[in-house]
Design an enzyme around this catalytic site. Structure first.
Site, PDB file in Angstrom:
ATOM      1  N   ASP B 392      41.192  85.354 -94.519  1.00 13.96           N
ATOM      2  CA  ASP B 392      42.600  84.954 -94.651  1.00 13.96           C
ATOM      3  C   ASP B 392      42.920  83.957 -93.539  1.00 13.96           C
ATOM      4  O   ASP B 392      43.017  84.334 -92.374  1.00 13.96           O
ATOM      5  CB  ASP B 392      43.465  86.225 -94.512  1.00 13.96           C
ATOM      6  CG  ASP B 392      44.949  85.954 -94.718  1.00 13.96           C
ATOM      7  OD1 ASP B 392      45.356  84.772 -94.607  1.00 13.96           O
ATOM      8  OD2 ASP B 392      45.687  86.923 -94.983  1.00 13.96           O
ATOM      9  N   HIS B 393      43.081  82.716 -93.903  1.00 17.37           N
ATOM     10  CA  HIS B 393      43.246  81.681 -92.887  1.00 17.37           C
ATOM     11  C   HIS B 393      44.587  81.795 -92.158  1.00 17.37           C
ATOM     12  O   HIS B 393      44.806  81.155 -91.131  1.00 17.37           O
ATOM     13  CB  HIS B 393      43.107  80.287 -93.518  1.00 17.37           C
ATOM     14  CG  HIS B 393      42.729  79.205 -92.547  1.00 17.37           C
ATOM     15  ND1 HIS B 393      42.961  79.292 -91.187  1.00 17.37           N
ATOM     16  CD2 HIS B 393      42.111  78.003 -92.733  1.00 17.37           C
ATOM     17  CE1 HIS B 393      42.532  78.189 -90.596  1.00 17.37           C
ATOM     18  NE2 HIS B 393      42.001  77.398 -91.504  1.00 17.37           N
ATOM     19  N   ARG B 394      45.479  82.634 -92.665  1.00 20.09           N
ATOM     20  CA  ARG B 394      46.732  82.808 -91.930  1.00 20.09           C
ATOM     21  C   ARG B 394      46.446  83.462 -90.583  1.00 20.09           C
ATOM     22  O   ARG B 394      47.140  83.225 -89.611  1.00 20.09           O
ATOM     23  CB  ARG B 394      47.704  83.683 -92.733  1.00 20.09           C
ATOM     24  CG  ARG B 394      48.217  82.996 -93.986  1.00 20.09           C
ATOM     25  CD  ARG B 394      49.115  83.930 -94.764  1.00 20.09           C
ATOM     26  NE  ARG B 394      48.399  85.146 -95.138  1.00 20.09           N
ATOM     27  CZ  ARG B 394      48.991  86.174 -95.757  1.00 20.09           C
ATOM     28  NH1 ARG B 394      50.259  86.126 -96.064  1.00 20.09           N
ATOM     29  NH2 ARG B 394      48.277  87.237 -96.073  1.00 20.09           N
TER      30      ARG B 394
END
Lengths: 470, 422
Positions: B392-394
């Site tokens: 999850d690049h967040r």
């Protein structure tokens, strides 16, 4: 698929118990969790029902007074507070006990305690009787309702009441301050004034009963000014202190002669907030909006697929009947039926005397939206039925779409408005046009004719009220 | 006299907001509860309704401005509030008590955001509730139906006629949960069979759609030389079997992943955007995707970091047997902080697994193949295992993901890493 789903309902008010009952009727295994002795929630224990019992008494007292003009003198009524309280409590006990019986008959497991979600599949219950229990569920409906807002700046003191305390009817204060001119403040002002309190209402806004059209509120205001000592609009409570003998407040408002006032008791009715804290929602994907309401979709499903939310917890309007409708929507969705929360009209009723009731579009909203409408008003002075009960101060209005002649909204002020609005809700939901109302025969002589006559005015003239030609 | 209209308290912890849109102009008459501005806080975008009625005298902010709570937004002349601006909440029928009360401590309750005014002319659909329900049941969007009744009222016959002329839109109501988008009438091209979705399939569909829609995925690939690991596995396999454990590459990789998670805690975490927090888990529970007759299930092995590979292998064997028998309890499928999925058995190399949200990363194992590798001046046959890490690049940046995956590759080739760091 054949095995029945396990449903947990948190909260047993009109939303919670309606959902539990409907789900049980459809074969789900239902557990209903609430900390009261029986189902019923705030509405039955601490809200709608006890307040309406008191308002009925208020109306009776008022009519007894009016009866002198009709040639009947009942003398001065003697109020037996203990007797009144006992009767009110017996009404509550009867209704909540009845719900307990209905739950049992439907094999709904009623657990007394406070539930807290552990995750989207488990709830931990702090049992009222002591101890804990963890329940696993397939689906849960959150219906934990709301509570009166009592900001910290109001002292915590028996002389400073919220609506819950006021409804226990501890005594009849000589002088009562009511903070908040919304429907709760106005209903309780009416009840306490009828029982003999000198009532002062303080409202920070420019008007009482916000949300209703002004012409309807004016009908109510006339009477409220007569039964209350004072109604102070645009006035704020700067500070409040309570002691053994009374409550002192500092008020701020335009041209206020005495900013410092002394009362025997104060009632704070400035709004309610959803009970979304302490439910363990942070253990789930459930989202809250900035006001603390649970965010739900048209099926009342939260961001967590196994959790639904209904009633005061799921947003405005915070009304029991809206919760009950949502219960139906959520249960149908859980059963896999295509349900949707799409009411065209949610009736709002203020149970003062006279009552205010409205549904659908109001004239004020129409003006805000620049909506092209025609409004017709039928004054009750032209109603035979109103004359026979000595109440010619009422008003019935309908709001009609100029183009397709559809009835978009109805507003009523007068005794029994809360009952009369039912026809209007049906009309708006069914997409009735003004002439549908005129062509449905209304019994004579009844107040319901005022709805028909205001519809007649849309096309031309009503029989009993001749409008000036423009 | 003009009143200063200030940015109201927008909720706990919100100290400022950025103006995204100004909805009124000087000279405009506004009513109570009318939305004046749209603002964005670091928590949410929200409307700012007016608390007064009157004429806008001056707008003090423009889009892009950051305004503290209590900062002046506009000047409103209340003396011009005429009868037409008699207030009333824009959409909510209840008579809310205007929060009476005092200055700050007794601050009024913000009026809950009004529901958006209904479509087109803003009116409810011109049809009875039973007709609206019928439309839902046969999958017709009633807002598109033109009514033939007086004034344009929609009858159930109108809904039926619409459904007949728009066969594609009338899908069976039951299947509405499937991602929107209208299905064509497949029978136009040949026979079809319709099967009910199983519970597992429905849950998977929802979970995957939610993750795909909300999680910005990045997938990175690497290969680990497992020649020595495989040699070790073959050596102790027999011994393990006596202990009741089937020592698989998956079981061994679980242990290695747990080591990597201890060293890289952000991959063993969840994102709590509602509270602006990262939830770092002090436990390492690893879910293992299992293919069963009923569909995909993900049993969770608890406290992987505290167990030996053999213990993990025993547990994994038991969970896999339960999964195949459909005997897993909900408890055994909850609480994972990371997931491992192995498609190697089916011959797949690299692939792009979907993160099992609210977890933030998933490791995919492919089929190991013998390949020539240049080692110390000569070609050697080595067994290479394809690894695919989606995250999850967040929460997890590319470099974090790369370091995590590298750690695993190096730990396989240099098993002492696990003892040293993991």
């Amino acid at each position: 698929m054949a095995d029945s789903k396990r449903l947990v309902v948190l909260g047993s008010g009109p939303g919670g118990y309606a959902a539990a009952f409907a789900a049980a009727d459809h074969g789900l295994q239902v557990t209903l969790i609430s900390d009261d002795e029986h189902p019923g929630g705030v509405c039955l224990y601490r809200g709608c029902i006890p307040s309406k019992a008191l308002l009925h008494v208020a109306k009776l007292l008022h009519e007894a007074k009016m009866a002198r003009a009709w040639g009947i003198d009942f003398g001065t009524p003697r109020i037996d507070l203990d007797g009144l309280r006992a009767w009110k409590d017996s009404v509550v006990a009867k209704l909540t006990g009845g719900l307990g019986q209905l739950a049992k008959a439907r094999r709904v497991t009623y657990v007394r305690g406070r539930g807290k979600l552990l995750d989207a599949q488990h709830v931990q219950v702090e049992l009222t009787a002591g101890g804990q229990e963890v329940l696993e569920f397939d689906v849960a409906i959150l219906a934990t309702g709301s509570q009166p807002l009592l900001p910290g700046a109001f002292p915590q003191h028996p002389r400073v009441m919220d609506s819950t305390a006021a409804l226990t009817l501890p005594d009849i204060p000589e002088r009562l301050l009511v903070v908040g001119g919304g429907y709760i403040g106005l209903e309780l002002s009416t009840a306490y004034a009828a029982l003999g309190s000198h009532v002062t209402v303080v409202e920070a806004g420019q008007e009482i009963a916000r949300g209703a059209d002004r012409d309807l509120v004016d009908v109510l205001a006339k009477r409220l000014y007569a039964i209350c000592d004072e109604i102070l609009l645009d006035t704020k409570v700067l500070a409040m202190q309570a002691d053994e003998r009374g409550v002192t407040v500092q008020l701020a408002g335009l041209d206020l002669a005495e900013p410092e006032r002394r009362f025997d008791k104060a009632l704070v009715a400035i709004g309610r907030r959803p009970n979304s804290q302490g439910l363990g929602l942070e253990q789930t994907a459930v989202e809250l909006d900035p006001q603390g309401f649970v965010v739900v979709d048209a099926q009342r499903r939260t961001a967590e697929p196994s959790l639904y939310a209904i009633g005061d917890l799921a947003g405005q309007p915070m009304l029991a009947h809206k919760a009950r409708f949502e219960a139906r929507v959520a249960v149908a969705a859980i059963l896999g039926e295509p349900s949707e929360y799409d009411p065209a009209a949610i009736p709002a009723v203020v149970f003062t005397d006279p009552e205010l009731a409205w549904c659908g579009l109001t004239e004020t909203e129409a003006a805000t939206r620049g909506r092209d409408i025609k409004v017709t008003r039928f004054p009750w002075a032209a109603s035979g039925r109103a004359a026979t009960i000595g109440r010619e101060d009422g008003l019935t209005k309908i709001i009609v779409d100029t183009h397709n002649e559809r009835v978009l909204g109805v507003g009523i002020a007068g005794p029994g408005a809360g009952e009369l609005i039912a026809e209007a809700v049906l009309a708006v939901e069914m997409g009735a046009r003004a002439d549908d109302l005129t062509m449905s025969i209304h019994a004579h002589p009844t107040l319901s004719e005022t709805v028909m006559e205001s519809a007649e005015m849309f096309a031309g003239q009503s029989a009993h009220f001749l409008q000036r030609q423009r | 006299m003009a009143t200063e209209f200030k940015l109201p308290d927008l909720g706990e912890g919100v100290k400022a907001a950025e103006v995204s849109k100004v909805l009124v102009k000087p000279g405009e008459v506004v009513v109570v509860d009318q939305n004046l501005l749209e603002v964005e806080t670091d928590k949410a975008a929200t409307d700012v309704p007016s608390s007064v009625a009157g004429t806008v005298v001056e707008v003090r902010v423009k889009p892009g401005d950051s305004v503290p709570v209590g900062g002046v937004l506009l000047l409103i002349d209340e003396s011009t509030a005429g009868a037409a601006s008699a207030s009333g909440s824009a959409a909510a029928p209840p008579v809310a008590a205007t929060a009476a009360a005092a200055p700050e401590p007794l601050a009024p309750v913000a009026t809950p955001a009004a529901r958006p005014a209904p479509g087109a002319a803003g009116d409810p659909v011109f049809a009875a509730p039973s007709v609206r329900k019928f439309a839902r049941e046969i999958g017709v969007d009633i807002k598109q139906v033109v009514g033939s009744g007086p004034g344009g009222r929609i009858s159930s016959d109108d809904v039926k006629a619409f459904a007949r002329s728009h066969p594609a839109t009338a899908a069976a109501g039951e299947h509405r949960a499937a991602p929107a988008g209208e299905l064509p009438d497949f029978t136009r091209w040949g026979a079809v069979e319709r099967q009910r979705l199983s519970n597992v399939r429905r849950v998977t569909a929802q979970a995957m759609a939610r993750s795909w829609a909300t999680v910005p995925h990045v997938t990175i690939f690497d290969r680990a030389d497992i020649t020595d690991l495989e040699a070790l596995r073959n050596k102790v396999k027999g011994k393990a079997e006596k202990l009741g454990a089937k020592l698989t590459i998956t079981a061994m990789m679980l242990k290695l992943a747990a080591g990597a998670l201890k060293v890289h805690p952000t991959l063993n975490a969840s994102l709590d955007l509602a509270h602006n927090e990262v939830v770092l888990k002090r436990y390492v529970h690893v879910g293992v995707a299992a293919d069963t007759d009923r569909g995909l299930v993900v049993p969770v092995v608890r406290d992987v970091d505290q167990k030996s590979m053999l213990q993990i292998a025993v547990e994994l064997g038991e969970l896999a047997a339960k999964a195949r028998a459909g005997k897993l309890t909900p408890d055994e499928m909850q609480g994972g902080s990371f997931t491992v999925t192995n498609l190697g058995g089916l011959g797949v190399g690299h692939f792009t697994p979907i993160v099992n949200s609210p977890e933030v990363a998933i490791l995919g194992l492919g089929r190991a193949t013998q390949e020539p590798v240049w080692v110390a001046g000569g070609w050697q046959p080595r067994l290479l295992l394809p690894l695919s890490l989606s995250f999850d690049h967040r929460l997890v940046d590319g470099a974090d993901g790369a370091r995590f995956l590298r750690w695993i590759v190096e730990a396989i080739e240099e098993p002492l890493m696990l003892v040293l760091e993991g």
